[in-house]
Write a protein that holds these residues in place. Structure first.
Motif, mmCIF file in Angstrom:
data_model
loop_
_atom_site.group_PDB
_atom_site.id
_atom_site.type_symbol
_atom_site.label_atom_id
_atom_site.label_comp_id
_atom_site.label_asym_id
_atom_site.label_seq_id
_atom_site.Cartn_x
_atom_site.Cartn_y
_atom_site.Cartn_z
ATOM 1 N N SER A 24 0.845 -1.191 0.000
ATOM 2 C CA SER A 24 0.000 0.000 0.000
ATOM 3 C C SER A 24 0.881 1.241 0.000
ATOM 4 O O SER A 24 1.900 1.297 0.685
ATOM 5 C CB SER A 24 -0.904 -0.002 1.236
ATOM 6 N N GLN A 25 0.477 2.247 -0.742
ATOM 7 C CA GLN A 25 1.240 3.487 -0.794
ATOM 8 C C GLN A 25 1.114 4.314 0.490
ATOM 9 O O GLN A 25 1.918 5.206 0.727
ATOM 10 C CB GLN A 25 0.790 4.339 -1.981
ATOM 11 N N THR A 26 0.098 3.995 1.290
ATOM 12 C CA THR A 26 -0.191 4.849 2.446
ATOM 13 C C THR A 26 0.085 4.187 3.794
ATOM 14 O O THR A 26 -0.190 4.768 4.832
ATOM 15 C CB THR A 26 -1.662 5.303 2.401
ATOM 16 N N GLN A 27 0.636 2.964 3.777
ATOM 17 C CA GLN A 27 0.962 2.269 5.024
ATOM 18 C C GLN A 27 2.474 2.293 5.256
ATOM 19 O O GLN A 27 3.249 2.180 4.305
ATOM 20 C CB GLN A 27 0.470 0.813 4.978
ATOM 21 N N PRO A 28 2.933 2.435 6.528
ATOM 22 C CA PRO A 28 4.383 2.425 6.806
ATOM 23 C C PRO A 28 5.046 1.196 6.196
ATOM 24 O O PRO A 28 4.504 0.089 6.236
ATOM 25 C CB PRO A 28 4.447 2.404 8.330
ATOM 26 N N GLU B 253 8.228 5.721 7.391
ATOM 27 C CA GLU B 253 7.584 6.450 6.300
ATOM 28 C C GLU B 253 6.753 5.502 5.437
ATOM 29 O O GLU B 253 6.941 4.286 5.449
ATOM 30 C CB GLU B 253 8.639 7.148 5.434
ATOM 31 N N THR B 254 5.867 6.074 4.664
ATOM 32 C CA THR B 254 5.078 5.301 3.705
ATOM 33 C C THR B 254 5.777 5.346 2.344
ATOM 34 O O THR B 254 6.590 6.241 2.082
ATOM 35 C CB THR B 254 3.667 5.892 3.554
#
Length: 240
Positions: free
Chosen positions: A108-112, A141-142
């Motif tokens: 996922s682009q939005t998960q650490p 970071e993500t």
């Protein structure tokens, strides 16, 4: 090739042309299909999305990395009872590159990104740090914050390597380069000879440099302190 019926003059479809493929989505039971080995996988994905009432734009399918829907199961070297994973959400495919080879992951682009890196360390039993575009990745970071996009390559660099360890290094001569995976207890001479043969240059007219220091070819890479992901600069010496 399928068996040919010579009396009729055409090829007969064999049972071996179809294999069992399962598609697994997290939190659901696998869904199995008896699918043609030479049929584009995009057909299978459309069937799956239709059955599950899913928007195809929201789904990614992976099997050792992203799958091109134009390819067939045979082209992907899939065997009977193989499993394709279906992923939902804002996802990208990234590659983690290490001396052992490339590992492909859908994230996922939005998960650490720390969870992915922890999984990599557990699977390959390696103490590593991760770099992208020459800088160490902050694992809290993500992917979106790091700047990772679909197909990005992250390097896994070993932090504890001995003489027997395999490392990934690059030799550069002007605008040409050669990357290789090699054990640190290999003699530098063997590596340099291979480079010169591949690049078509004379070894006697070349200097192999690490920073400002020339690397003696009687030393092993370990003795010369060559580490994972190092770059060796090759200088061409003009003979007057």
């Amino acid at each position: 090739m399928p068996p040919k019926d010579t009396s009729l003059g055409y090829y007969v479809r064999s049972v071996s042309d179809a294999i069992n493929i399962s598609i697994h989505k997290e939190g659901e039971a696998p869904h199995s299909y008896n699918f043609g080995a030479d049929t584009p996988l995009g057909v299978l994905f459309s069937m799956y999305c239709l059955t599950k009432q899913l928007n195809p734009c929201d789904i990614k399918f992976s099997f050792c990395g992203n799958i091109d829907p134009c390819l067939t199961a045979r082209q992907m070297s899939m065997k009977d009872n193989c499993i394709i994973t279906a992923h939902c959400g804002n996802l990208i495919n990234i590659v983690i590159r290490c001396p052992s080879g490339d590992a492909h992951y859908i994230v996922s682009q939005t998960q650490p990104i720390q969870r992915l890196f922890d999984l990599f360390r557990q699977k390959y039993n390696q103490n590593v740090k991760f770099q992208f575009n020459g800088r160490t990745v902050c694992e809290s970071e993500t992917p979106q914050m790091i700047g990772l996009t679909d197909g990005s390559v992250v390097r896994a660099i070993s932090t504890s390597i001995g003489p027997e360890s395999i490392i990934l290094i690059e030799l550069k001569l002007e605008d040409r380069s050669m990357s290789c995976r090699i054990r640190r207890n290999t003699l530098s001479k063997k590596l340099f000879d291979t480079f010169c043969i591949k690049m078509g240059v004379q070894k006697s007219h070349s200097k192999f440099m690490q920073g400002n220091n020339e690397i003696p070819d009687h030393l092993t890479l370990y003795e010369a302190d060559i580490k994972d992901n190092d770059i060796i600069q090759v200088q061409h010496i003009k003979i007057l």
